[in-house]
Scaffold this motif. Structure first.
Motif, PDB file in Angstrom:
ATOM      1  N   ALA A  97       0.835  -1.210   0.000  1.00 37.13           N
ATOM      2  CA  ALA A  97       0.000   0.000   0.000  1.00 37.13           C
ATOM      3  C   ALA A  97       0.869   1.259   0.000  1.00 37.13           C
ATOM      4  O   ALA A  97       0.569   2.242  -0.692  1.00 37.13           O
ATOM      5  CB  ALA A  97      -0.924  -0.004   1.206  1.00 37.13           C
ATOM      6  N   ALA A  98       1.958   1.245   0.783  1.00 37.08           N
ATOM      7  CA  ALA A  98       2.864   2.397   0.829  1.00 37.08           C
ATOM      8  C   ALA A  98       3.519   2.615  -0.534  1.00 37.08           C
ATOM      9  O   ALA A  98       3.687   3.754  -0.992  1.00 37.08           O
ATOM     10  CB  ALA A  98       3.928   2.186   1.910  1.00 37.08           C
ATOM     11  N   ILE A  99       3.869   1.519  -1.211  1.00 36.43           N
ATOM     12  CA  ILE A  99       4.440   1.621  -2.559  1.00 36.43           C
ATOM     13  C   ILE A  99       3.420   2.233  -3.522  1.00 36.43           C
ATOM     14  O   ILE A  99       3.758   3.077  -4.352  1.00 36.43           O
ATOM     15  CB  ILE A  99       4.892   0.235  -3.057  1.00 36.43           C
ATOM     16  N   GLY A 112       5.020  12.654 -13.962  1.00 38.73           N
ATOM     17  CA  GLY A 112       4.303  12.314 -15.183  1.00 38.73           C
ATOM     18  C   GLY A 112       4.703  10.952 -15.715  1.00 38.73           C
ATOM     19  O   GLY A 112       4.645  10.713 -16.929  1.00 38.73           O
ATOM     20  N   VAL A 113       5.070  10.056 -14.818  1.00 44.34           N
ATOM     21  CA  VAL A 113       5.558   8.736 -15.208  1.00 44.34           C
ATOM     22  C   VAL A 113       4.790   7.666 -14.436  1.00 44.34           C
ATOM     23  O   VAL A 113       4.640   7.741 -13.218  1.00 44.34           O
ATOM     24  CB  VAL A 113       7.070   8.599 -14.905  1.00 44.34           C
ATOM     25  N   LYS A 114       4.350   6.648 -15.169  1.00 47.95           N
ATOM     26  CA  LYS A 114       3.670   5.533 -14.528  1.00 47.95           C
ATOM     27  C   LYS A 114       4.693   4.495 -14.081  1.00 47.95           C
ATOM     28  O   LYS A 114       5.644   4.191 -14.801  1.00 47.95           O
ATOM     29  CB  LYS A 114       2.670   4.899 -15.499  1.00 47.95           C
ATOM     30  N   LEU A 115       4.478   3.971 -12.883  1.00 44.76           N
ATOM     31  CA  LEU A 115       5.361   2.946 -12.330  1.00 44.76           C
ATOM     32  C   LEU A 115       4.566   1.676 -12.062  1.00 44.76           C
ATOM     33  O   LEU A 115       3.410   1.738 -11.617  1.00 44.76           O
ATOM     34  CB  LEU A 115       6.000   3.404 -11.008  1.00 44.76           C
ATOM     35  N   THR A 116       5.195   0.556 -12.314  1.00 50.02           N
ATOM     36  CA  THR A 116       4.656  -0.738 -11.904  1.00 50.02           C
ATOM     37  C   THR A 116       5.708  -1.394 -11.023  1.00 50.02           C
ATOM     38  O   THR A 116       6.876  -1.467 -11.399  1.00 50.02           O
ATOM     39  CB  THR A 116       4.367  -1.642 -13.111  1.00 50.02           C
ATOM     40  N   VAL A 117       5.284  -1.871  -9.860  1.00 45.73           N
ATOM     41  CA  VAL A 117       6.238  -2.428  -8.899  1.00 45.73           C
ATOM     42  C   VAL A 117       5.871  -3.877  -8.610  1.00 45.73           C
ATOM     43  O   VAL A 117       4.736  -4.173  -8.213  1.00 45.73           O
ATOM     44  CB  VAL A 117       6.252  -1.620  -7.588  1.00 45.73           C
TER      45      VAL A 117
END
Length: 278
Positions: free
Chosen positions: A241-243, A255-260
């Motif tokens: 959740a914090a991520i 302006g960048v999408k992240l997937t973790v």
């Protein structure tokens, strides 16, 4: 210039020492004088001399007592004591007070000059060594983030020996009952991804806040990885959740999408490669 302070209760001797040594030409600064230890003490603290030259037998506060007190207040200074008494007990006490030189009266100006010159050379050597140590420490502090990233990368790849020792050296917390690794995918073209990695790392460093979780973001294989130490009150779901909150900030600020991808929690550092792979 090496600063010298003189304490001697006999004015004739004190003035003779003060006036018969060419202080400046030998690289010294005559920083002050006093007729007894009690009066000298506050003056010495103000002057901060490198070398204290003092008689032993003086009223109110003798030279050895003065040296004893100043050993704690001026740990880098050198002490020279002289006395008109060829007394072995004084010599033994002087050694215990970290006195560098013990000279018997009558004082010979040439002898005292030679002693001061020897102490100046010692001080110069000590200062050079200290400056070298400070330079090395500064360079180490500057390189610490890179060394830490290398350690964390090797940890995820299972290529670390002496894990506890190195973790302590690089300030990496592996003390939690569970550890987890996560890899960040930056949705951007390859050429932008490399530039964005530092910004993403900083974003996680500044915004991933979770009580009971110590997380180290670091650069890893052209992206960013996270290594988290999760203490008993924190679950892997709290960490996820914090991520997620940081990922939302990335879209807003960068302006960048992240997937973790978050790996399965593990109990020991040796299992982290499996967590990173999973």
């Amino acid at each position: 210039m090496v600063k010298v302070f003189l304490v001697e209760d006999e004015a004739i001797i004190r003035h003779g020492i003060r006036d018969n040594i060419d202080w400046a030409s030998h690289g010294f600064e005559f920083a002050g004088e006093a007729g007894d230890g009690e009066y000298a003490y506050p003056l010495i603290l103000k002057a901060q001399p490198d070398i204290l030259v003092t008689d032993i037998k003086m009223p109110f506060m003798d030279g050895l007592e003065l040296c004893s007190i100043l050993t704690k207040r001026l740990p880098g200074s050198k002490f020279v004591v002289f006395s008109g008494f060829d007394d072995f007990e004084y010599a033994k006490q002087a050694v215990r007070m970290n006195v560098s030189e013990y000279i018997l009266k009558p004082i010979n100006a040439a002898e005292l000059s030679a002693v001061l010159q020897k102490l100046k050379e010692q001080l110069d050597t000590e200062r050079t060594e200290r400056q070298n140590q400070e330079t090395l420490r500064d360079r180490y502090e500057e390189s610490l983030p890179v060394l830490r990233s290398l350690f964390l990368s090797r940890l995820l790849e299972g290529r670390v020996d002496r894990t506890e020792e190195l973790a302590a050296r690089y300030d990496v917390d592996l003390s939690g009952p569970s550890l987890a690794a996560a890899l960040v995918h930056i949705h951007a073209p390859q050429e932008r991804r490399e530039l964005l990695s530092l910004s993403v790392q900083q974003l996680f460093e500044e915004n991933l806040s979770l009580p009971g979780c110590v997380c180290r973001p670091f650069l890893y294989k052209e992206t960013v990885a996270l290594l988290a130490s999760l203490h008993s009150e924190v679950s892997i779901y709290d960490f996820i959740a914090a991520i997620g909150r940081v990922c939302s900030l990335s879209e807003r600020y960068l302006g960048v999408k992240l997937t973790v991808g978050v790996g399965t929690p593990c109990a020991t550092p040796e299992e982290l490669p499996k967590s990173a792979a999973g």
